[in-house]
Write an enzyme that holds these catalytic residues in place. Structure first.
Site, PDB file in Angstrom:
ATOM      1  N   LYS A  74     -11.796   2.910  -3.378  1.00  0.00           N
ATOM      2  CA  LYS A  74     -11.934   1.539  -3.491  1.00  0.00           C
ATOM      3  C   LYS A  74     -11.310   0.692  -2.628  1.00  0.00           C
ATOM      4  CE  LYS A  74      -9.878  -1.524  -5.982  1.00  0.00           C
ATOM      5  NZ  LYS A  74     -10.254  -2.902  -5.134  1.00  0.00           N
ATOM      6  N   GLY A 112      -0.818  -0.979  -0.578  1.00  0.00           N
ATOM      7  CA  GLY A 112      -0.794  -2.326  -1.193  1.00  0.00           C
ATOM      8  C   GLY A 112       0.532  -2.824  -1.322  1.00  0.00           C
ATOM      9  N   SER A 113       0.653  -3.643  -2.348  1.00  0.00           N
ATOM     10  CA  SER A 113       1.872  -4.237  -2.600  1.00  0.00           C
ATOM     11  C   SER A 113       2.873  -3.262  -3.514  1.00  0.00           C
ATOM     12  CB  SER A 113       1.696  -5.589  -3.818  1.00  0.00           C
ATOM     13  OG  SER A 113       1.036  -5.119  -4.853  1.00  0.00           O
ATOM     14  N   THR A 114       3.979  -3.436  -3.218  1.00  0.00           N
ATOM     15  CA  THR A 114       5.056  -2.779  -4.024  1.00  0.00           C
ATOM     16  C   THR A 114       4.830  -2.534  -5.650  1.00  0.00           C
ATOM     17  OG1 THR A 114       6.672  -2.877  -2.113  1.00  0.00           O
ATOM     18  CG2 THR A 114       7.499  -2.282  -4.161  1.00  0.00           C
ATOM     19  N   GLY A 117       1.988  -0.611  -6.747  1.00  0.00           N
ATOM     20  CA  GLY A 117       2.582   0.720  -6.044  1.00  0.00           C
ATOM     21  C   GLY A 117       3.325   1.276  -7.191  1.00  0.00           C
ATOM     22  N   GLU A 170       1.861   3.838   0.321  1.00  0.00           N
ATOM     23  CA  GLU A 170       2.383   3.213   1.440  1.00  0.00           C
ATOM     24  C   GLU A 170       2.439   1.384   1.117  1.00  0.00           C
ATOM     25  OE1 GLU A 170       2.448   0.840   4.017  1.00  0.00           O
ATOM     26  OE2 GLU A 170       0.732   1.429   5.232  1.00  0.00           O
ATOM     27  N   CYS A 200       1.988  -4.499   6.980  1.00  0.00           N
ATOM     28  CA  CYS A 200       2.923  -4.114   5.978  1.00  0.00           C
ATOM     29  C   CYS A 200       4.304  -3.811   7.105  1.00  0.00           C
ATOM     30  CB  CYS A 200       2.478  -3.038   5.508  1.00  0.00           C
ATOM     31  SG  CYS A 200       1.619  -1.548   6.408  1.00  0.00           S
ATOM     32  N   GLU A 240       8.503  -9.932   1.161  1.00  0.00           N
ATOM     33  CA  GLU A 240       7.465 -10.042   2.042  1.00  0.00           C
ATOM     34  C   GLU A 240       6.561 -11.198   1.935  1.00  0.00           C
ATOM     35  OE1 GLU A 240       4.559  -6.828   1.126  1.00  0.00           O
ATOM     36  OE2 GLU A 240       4.472  -6.188   3.458  1.00  0.00           O
TER      37      GLU A 240
HETATM   38  P1  NDP Z   1      -2.645  -5.347  -4.083  1.00  0.00           P
HETATM   39  O1  NDP Z   1      -1.438  -4.218  -4.138  1.00  0.00           O
HETATM   40  O2  NDP Z   1      -2.848  -6.111  -5.434  1.00  0.00           O
HETATM   41  O3  NDP Z   1      -3.924  -4.599  -3.706  1.00  0.00           O
HETATM   42  C1  NDP Z   1      -3.939  -3.607  -3.195  1.00  0.00           C
HETATM   43  C2  NDP Z   1      -5.458  -2.637  -3.601  1.00  0.00           C
HETATM   44  O4  NDP Z   1      -4.821  -2.481  -4.907  1.00  0.00           O
HETATM   45  C3  NDP Z   1      -6.515  -3.405  -3.684  1.00  0.00           C
HETATM   46  O5  NDP Z   1      -7.507  -2.645  -3.680  1.00  0.00           O
HETATM   47  C4  NDP Z   1      -6.342  -4.242  -5.039  1.00  0.00           C
HETATM   48  O6  NDP Z   1      -7.655  -4.351  -5.684  1.00  0.00           O
HETATM   49  C5  NDP Z   1      -6.221  -2.832  -5.938  1.00  0.00           C
HETATM   50  N1  NDP Z   1      -5.225  -2.926  -7.234  1.00  0.00           N
HETATM   51  C6  NDP Z   1      -4.746  -4.114  -7.693  1.00  0.00           C
HETATM   52  N2  NDP Z   1      -4.141  -3.833  -8.960  1.00  0.00           N
HETATM   53  C7  NDP Z   1      -4.394  -2.450  -9.018  1.00  0.00           C
HETATM   54  C8  NDP Z   1      -4.047  -1.573 -10.142  1.00  0.00           C
HETATM   55  N3  NDP Z   1      -3.364  -2.093 -11.287  1.00  0.00           N
HETATM   56  N4  NDP Z   1      -4.149  -0.246  -9.982  1.00  0.00           N
HETATM   57  C9  NDP Z   1      -5.010   0.123  -8.877  1.00  0.00           C
HETATM   58  N5  NDP Z   1      -5.395  -0.434  -8.023  1.00  0.00           N
HETATM   59  C10 NDP Z   1      -4.829  -1.902  -8.176  1.00  0.00           C
HETATM   60  O7  NDP Z   1      -2.102  -6.595  -3.116  1.00  0.00           O
HETATM   61  P2  NDP Z   1      -2.701  -7.982  -3.018  1.00  0.00           P
HETATM   62  O8  NDP Z   1      -3.848  -7.893  -2.491  1.00  0.00           O
HETATM   63  O9  NDP Z   1      -2.574  -8.803  -4.405  1.00  0.00           O
HETATM   64  O10 NDP Z   1      -1.638  -8.627  -2.284  1.00  0.00           O
HETATM   65  C11 NDP Z   1      -0.407  -9.039  -2.723  1.00  0.00           C
HETATM   66  C12 NDP Z   1       0.793  -8.870  -1.808  1.00  0.00           C
HETATM   67  O11 NDP Z   1       1.069  -7.401  -1.690  1.00  0.00           O
HETATM   68  C13 NDP Z   1       0.548  -9.536  -0.471  1.00  0.00           C
HETATM   69  O12 NDP Z   1       1.130 -10.702  -0.426  1.00  0.00           O
HETATM   70  C14 NDP Z   1       1.588  -8.561   0.455  1.00  0.00           C
HETATM   71  O13 NDP Z   1       2.918  -9.031   0.188  1.00  0.00           O
HETATM   72  C15 NDP Z   1       1.306  -7.162  -0.311  1.00  0.00           C
HETATM   73  N6  NDP Z   1       0.476  -6.343   0.293  1.00  0.00           N
HETATM   74  C16 NDP Z   1       0.957  -5.257   1.112  1.00  0.00           C
HETATM   75  C17 NDP Z   1       0.181  -4.467   1.833  1.00  0.00           C
HETATM   76  C18 NDP Z   1       0.887  -3.475   2.719  1.00  0.00           C
HETATM   77  O14 NDP Z   1       0.092  -2.762   3.352  1.00  0.00           O
HETATM   78  N7  NDP Z   1       1.834  -2.946   2.476  1.00  0.00           N
HETATM   79  C19 NDP Z   1      -1.319  -4.735   1.739  1.00  0.00           C
HETATM   80  C20 NDP Z   1      -1.764  -5.715   0.997  1.00  0.00           C
HETATM   81  C21 NDP Z   1      -0.924  -6.426   0.451  1.00  0.00           C
HETATM   82  P3  NDP Z   1      -7.969  -6.031  -5.546  1.00  0.00           P
HETATM   83  O15 NDP Z   1      -8.105  -6.240  -4.019  1.00  0.00           O
HETATM   84  O16 NDP Z   1      -9.255  -6.196  -6.104  1.00  0.00           O
HETATM   85  O17 NDP Z   1      -7.031  -6.736  -6.011  1.00  0.00           O
END
Ligand code: NDP
Length: 476
Positions: free
Chosen positions: A182, A234-236, A239, A256, A290, A387
């Site tokens: 996804k 994605g976000s902590t 995660g 990650e 990240c 972050e």
């Molecule tokens: P998220 O962690 O929400 O998004 C990462 C992925 O997870 C997206 O594909 C998202 O879908 C999906 N997702 C969201 N909620 C769920 C869930 N409950 N179960 C499974 N998958 C899910 O990051 P955000 O885009 O909301 O960004 C928020 C903050 O996270 C940023 O400001 C940044 O600080 C941090 N971040 C860190 C990253 C890294 O590489 N370490 C990368 C991205 C963000 P969808 O996009 O549709 O919400």
């Protein structure tokens, strides 16, 4: 220093042929789904295409297709045959590099210079690298004939859309797993272009499935009982939610997550080189990285010199059209991310740090934030702890190497760090004490498919890349 004016040098977007709408890629075909959403260009807010939102029933179809392909086609296939498909995908990515780079910059807002010179070449490199492992798994250090795990559910973010896809899909496929991936809601287009590449490479149906949608689609995927392995970047916060959801199951999990990396400049560092590394560390990809060097730790004796050189350099950065080849800083990926960056920056000022940005005209349409430096930051400030995931640098100082280590490690995260010094012994001394998955010495934000990447503490667990990256996709 005289400031040059550059004539616009836009990359043509004619090379990209966008469809009006995209279905879900399930079982080797694009199939319709129940609902649709729009994906926009964050630089102009123009609608680029309509994309399907996968509901739990669609996710279920994708997992079934992946299971069938796993059992009947992909896992039984000899590694040297799987390798041929991965090599083919890598070569098609190279052939389509320009198109993919333009598409990535359109949908994500990152400068074309970065998508063209960093993201897409690394995507191809990842597929080449893991193609090489597919028939050599016996020699990877995980015993003879290590077995794959099954169906992998993979959820990726929006900051490096196609590169995060490559990090996830290439090792999974090399090891004999099939995948349902996804992409992030705001950046689905290169994943859908990748689905077309899978068709072009004649990849057997169901080996790769792409389900677009928002967080709910991600949740349906990671909680699906037919998934054997979950990989998330994605976000902590999300995660942790996924870790809780997977805990009672047999699913193998790698995470990650975020970071708040220290970029540490010692008094003997070559200042101009360090300034380039600071700029690359936090303004590359608008700071949506990240492992971004978002906390600059400067040794007190060279603080004035480093800050003056940094300010001079920032005055030369060009912000604007992501498709212009001269652009250094592109658009913020979404309105929501811009709001988060603004909120944290305002908190920085309210807590007493000094805010500075070079003179910079922001485009009227789209989502933009100027390169920003905060000085007078204390370790307790939110901008030193959270972050920001934007082009915002927090500057702190230190006197001794021991103090630098203590401040660098004073974070719940532990993804990366940078050390700038002419002394090799000091680099090694620091590297052995920094609680970070990656420590760069006299460079920053350098990636290679052969090099493992991952974090400590709240930055997640598991490694991606290199031989270590295979472990996440093998039953070991
Ligand atoms: P998220 O962690 O929400 O998004 C990462 C992925 O997870 C997206 O594909 C998202 O879908 C999906 N997702 C969201 N909620 C769920 C869930 N409950 N179960 C499974 N998958 C899910 O990051 P955000 O885009 O909301 O960004 C928020 C903050 O996270 C940023 O400001 C940044 O600080 C941090 N971040 C860190 C990253 C890294 O590489 N370490 C990368 C991205 C963000 P969808 O996009 O549709 O919400």
């Amino acid at each position: 220093m005289p400031k040059f004016e550059y004539a616009p040098a836009p990359e043509s977007r004619a090379i990209v042929s966008l469809r009006e709408s995209y279905g879900l890629f399930i079982g080797g075909e694009f199939t319709p789904g129940a609902r649709a959403f729009k994906t926009i260009s964050p630089a102009t807010e123009e609608v680029l295409a309509e994309v399907t939102e996968a509901d739990p029933a669609d996710v279920d179809r994708a997992v079934s297709a992946a299971r069938k392909a796993y059992e009947h086609t992909w896992a039984p296939m000899p590694g040297k045959e799987r390798a041929k498909y991965l090599f083919r995908i890598a070569r098609i990515v190279q052939e389509k590099a320009r198109e993919l780079a333009v598409l990535e910059s359109l949908d994500n807002g990152k400068p074309i210079r970065e998508s063209r010179d960093v993201d897409i070449p690394l995507v191809a490199a990842h597929f080449f690298y893991y193609a090489g492992w597919a028939d050599k798994l016996d020699y990877a250090g995980y015993g003879a004939a290590p077995r794959p795990l099954g169906v992998a559910g993979q959820v990726i973010p929006w900051n490096f859309p196609l590169l995060m896809l490559a990090w996830k899909i290439a090792p999974a496929l090399a090891c004999g797993n099939t995948v349902v991936l996804k992409p992030a809601e705001t950046t689905p287009l290169t994943a859908l272009a990748f689905a077309e590449i899978c068709q072009q490479a004649d990849l057997p149906a169901g080996v790769v499935n792409i389900v677009t949608g928002a967080g709910e689609t991600g949740r349906a995927l990671v909680t699906h009982p037919g998934i054997d392995k979950v990989a998330f970047t994605g976000s902590t916060e999300v995660g942790k939610e996924i870790a809780r959801a997977c805990a009672p199951s047999r699913k193998k999990l790698t995470l990650e997550l975020g970071g708040k990396a220290a970029n540490i400049v010692f008094e003997d560092a070559p200042v101009d080189q360090a300034v380039e590394g600071i700029v690359n560390g936090i303004f590359f990809n608008q700071g949506h990285v990240c492992c971004a060097g978002s906390r600059l730790l400067v040794q007190e004796s060279v603080y004035d010199q480093v800050l003056a050189a940094l300010r001079r350099r920032l005055e030369t950065l060009r912000l604007g059209d992501p498709l212009d080849k001269n652009t250094d800083v592109g658009a913020i990926n979404s309105a929501a991310q811009l709001a988060k960056i603004r909120e944290l920056s305002e908190a920085g000022e309210a807590e007493g740090a000094q805010r500075w940005s070079p003179p910079c005209d922001l485009p009227v349409k789209g989502f933009w934030f100027p390169p920003t430096v905060f000085t007078g930051v204390s370790q307790a400030h939110r901008i030193a702890r959270e972050e920001i995931f934007g082009p915002v640098l927090s500057v702190l100082t230190f006197r001794t190497p021991a103090e630098a280590v203590e401040k660098a490690n004073n974070t719940p995260y532990g993804l990366s760090a940078g050390v700038w010094t002419e002394k090799g012994s000091l680099s090694l001394w620091m590297a052995s004490r920094l609680r970070a998955g990656v420590v760069w010495a006299n460079t920053f934000n350098k990636f290679d498919p052969a090099s493992p990447f991952g974090g400590y503490k709240e930055s997640g667990y598991g490694r991606e890349g290199g031989r270590h990256g295979l472990e996440a996709y093998l039953d070991v």
